[in-house]
Each structure stands twice: as structure tokens, then as C-alpha cells.
Design an enzyme around this catalytic site. Structure first.
Site, PDB file in Angstrom:
ATOM      1  N   HIS A  65       0.842  -1.069   0.717  1.00 44.39           N
ATOM      2  CA  HIS A  65       0.057   0.218   0.018  1.00 44.39           C
ATOM      3  C   HIS A  65       0.915   1.320  -0.221  1.00 44.39           C
ATOM      4  CE1 HIS A  65      -3.089  -3.390   0.424  1.00 44.39           C
ATOM      5  NE2 HIS A  65      -2.492  -3.031   2.270  1.00 44.39           N
ATOM      6  N   GLU A  85      -1.852   0.130   8.670  1.00 45.56           N
ATOM      7  CA  GLU A  85      -2.660  -1.065   8.987  1.00 45.56           C
ATOM      8  C   GLU A  85      -2.543  -2.354  10.213  1.00 45.56           C
ATOM      9  OE1 GLU A  85      -4.158  -3.387   5.792  1.00 45.56           O
ATOM     10  OE2 GLU A  85      -2.103  -4.580   5.364  1.00 45.56           O
ATOM     11  N   HIS A 141       3.233  -7.308   1.791  1.00 46.47           N
ATOM     12  CA  HIS A 141       2.514  -8.452   2.696  1.00 46.47           C
ATOM     13  C   HIS A 141       1.566  -9.425   2.392  1.00 46.47           C
ATOM     14  CE1 HIS A 141      -0.239  -4.724   3.035  1.00 46.47           C
ATOM     15  NE2 HIS A 141      -1.383  -5.718   3.257  1.00 46.47           N
ATOM     16  N   ARG A 161      -1.010  -5.471  -6.255  1.00 51.88           N
ATOM     17  CA  ARG A 161      -1.012  -6.697  -6.059  1.00 51.88           C
ATOM     18  C   ARG A 161       0.557  -6.849  -6.908  1.00 51.88           C
ATOM     19  NH1 ARG A 161      -6.619  -6.970  -6.831  1.00 51.88           N
ATOM     20  NH2 ARG A 161      -6.539  -7.161  -8.894  1.00 51.88           N
TER      21      ARG A 161
END
Length: 286
Positions: A65, A85, A141, A161
């Protein structure tokens, strides 16, 4: 259901006088005092956090991200922020991908993503119940099968992705290469910080993640500087609006108190001030 967004500003409110209206609409009426000085000063009249449950039946895609700077420039039209996150493992044991095993340069990472060899270059670690994993923007991740997690993140749906296990979905190589951290990484081992009737699990500029304990009757207070998102993750409780069950999520205004009764645990998230963040020890910092 694999992914359930519990609190997002476009969500409809389930009960009470505002039932059926969107959270964003009601927040505009409640104003800066409800959101709190810190989130309002940074983001205006929006809910800058998103909390969700994730239930993994198979390996999810390997992804990364952007941070705020990239999101606010390259992805400005999306209206999203960057995406830092954190995961809290509720149930299950399994593997996650967290960063690279060895350093790569941009072209090596591109070739590995295109020819499928990336999977062998990723750092994989086992996780289990009660573990908190912070995932800063830029961290490569993925989540493996068999896990039920709570996730708190910045208000963003920007995901690039890198690898998708042969599934016929689009990769986002150029943007992923722009933002990915190319040095090795591993999941930091965190020790919760005990506090009165709660634990601080993780703290960063974007959010603080806490675990609250309810044993009988208690007035739960939101911070002075921020709203508080509360999600029931164990047991049962009641509030003035009625009974609460697993996954029910409350938005408590800054400096507000709420009386709860029951035997339960809640995960809580809010946006901290710089003064509060500086007070937390390194054991819970990200």
C-alpha cells in the site's frame, strides 16, 4: 464472508435515532467536536479510520500500500489516504508474508513478480491468537489461510498487487514498485502496555489500537483528542441502545463517556495526538 467492513464512513448506521443514514452524513452534522481536534485538524469532517474483520480461507494476494504522500499526489482522484494498517489475530494459527527475505532492487523485484519466483523471496512467519502485527505503508505483505483477524487501517482502499498465486487478476507492478520497501523485514514482537482496564497493543501516527476489558458495569471514555471506534470481539454487553454482540461497533465521540454492562472484550482505535504518541514506549510503537 471473507471481509467485513465494520466502521467506514459510507456505512449505514444500524440503530438509534440516525438508523439507516450514512455515518459520513451524521458526522457532518455532529461536527468537529465529535470527531475530535486531532482527526478534524488532519482530515476534516470524515472518519479517517476503517476497521474490519478478515477471515482467510486461502492465501490472499501479495500486495503493498502507498503512504499518504503517494496517495495524495498520484492517487489524488481517489479521495483516499495512504494505508498503514494493523492486524490483531482473533482466532486460528497460520502464516503471513511480511516483507522480503533478502534485499532486492527495483528491477529484480519486477522480474520476480513477472516470472513467479517472488514467492520464494518473501519472508513468511507464523502467527496466532492474541498477536498484533503492524503493517506500515510500503510493507510487502499477505495473509495465509486459517486466520480470523481484526484490522484497523487508514481510510483507504488503495492496494497494489505484486503476486496473486496464478489467479487471473490484474497486477499493479509499476505503482507497487514505486512504494514497496525493498529491504528485508520481519514482524516485530510487541508486548502490550497495561493500563486501567485495558491494554495498548500498538501506537503510530495514524492510529492507536487498544484492547478494553469489561467486567460488570463500566463507563468507557473516549480520548480528549479523538473519537473512539469500539468493536466487541468476545463475550456480550449492553449499552443504552440495547444488547451488543460479536462484531458490533460503536463510534464514541471525543471526550464522551458510555456506560456498558457485561462480560466482554472490545478492540478500540483512535487517532492520537503527537503528545500522546510520544508518551508511549517503544514496545508498542510502530
Amino acid at each position: 464472508m471473507g471481509e467485513l467492513w465494520l466502521a467506514y464512513d459510507k456505512n449505514p448506521i444500524r440503530s438509534g435515532p440516525a438508523a439507516g443514514r450514512s455515518l459520513s452524513e451524521v458526522l457532518r452534522e455532529l461536527g468537529p467536536g465529535f470527531l475530535g481536534e486531532v482527526p478534524y485538524g488532519r482530515y476534516g469532517l470524515e472518519l479517517p479510520l476503517l476497521v474490519k474483520f478478515l477471515n482467510t480461507a486461502e492465501w490472499l494476494s501479495v500486495q503493498v500500500h502507498p503512504d499518504d504522500a503517494y496517495a495524495h499526489t498520484v492517487e489524488a482522484g481517489s479521495g483516499f489516504h495512504g494505508k498503514t494498517e494493523a492486524w490483531y489475530v482473533l482466532e486460528g494459527e497460520g502464516e503471513v508474508v511480511y516483507g522480503l527475505r533478502t534485499p532486492l532492487d527495483r528491477e529484480d523485484l519486477r522480474r520476480a513478480a513477472m516470472d513467479g519466483s517472488l514467492w520464494g523471496l518473501l519472508n513468511r512467519e507464523r502467527v496466532g491468537p492474541g498477536q498484533t502485527i503492524g503493517v506500515p505503508a510500503g510493507t510487502i505483505h499477505a495473509l495465509g489461510p486459517g486466520l480470523l483477524l481484526y484490522e484497523v487501517q487508514q481510510r483507504s482502499d488503495l492496494t497494489y498487487r505484486l503476486y496473486d498465486h496464478g489467479r487471473p487478476r490484474e497486477l499493479h507492478l509499476e505503482k507497487a514498485l514505486d512504494v514497496a520497501r525493498l529491504e528485508p523485514a520481519s514482524c516485530p514482537q510487541r508486548k502490550p502496555l497495561p493500563a486501567h482496564q485495558k491494554e495498548v497493543l500498538l501506537a503510530c501516527e495514524a492510529f492507536v489500537l487498544e484492547r478494553h476489558f469489561l467486567r460488570g458495569r463500566r463507563v468507557l471514555l473516549a480520548p480528549e483528542e479523538s473519537f473512539l471506534l469500539l468493536t466487541l470481539t468476545r463475550g456480550r454487553a449492553e449499552w443504552p441502545g440495547g444488547p451488543l454482540g460479536w462484531g458490533d461497533t460503536l463510534v464514541l465521540g471525543a471526550r464522551r463517556g458510555l456506560e456498558l454492562v457485561g462480560e466482554a472484550e472490545f478492540l478500540g482505535a483512535f487517532v492520537p495526538s503527537q503528545e500522546r504518541l510520544a508518551w508511549y514506549p517503544q514496545a508498542v510503537r510502530m
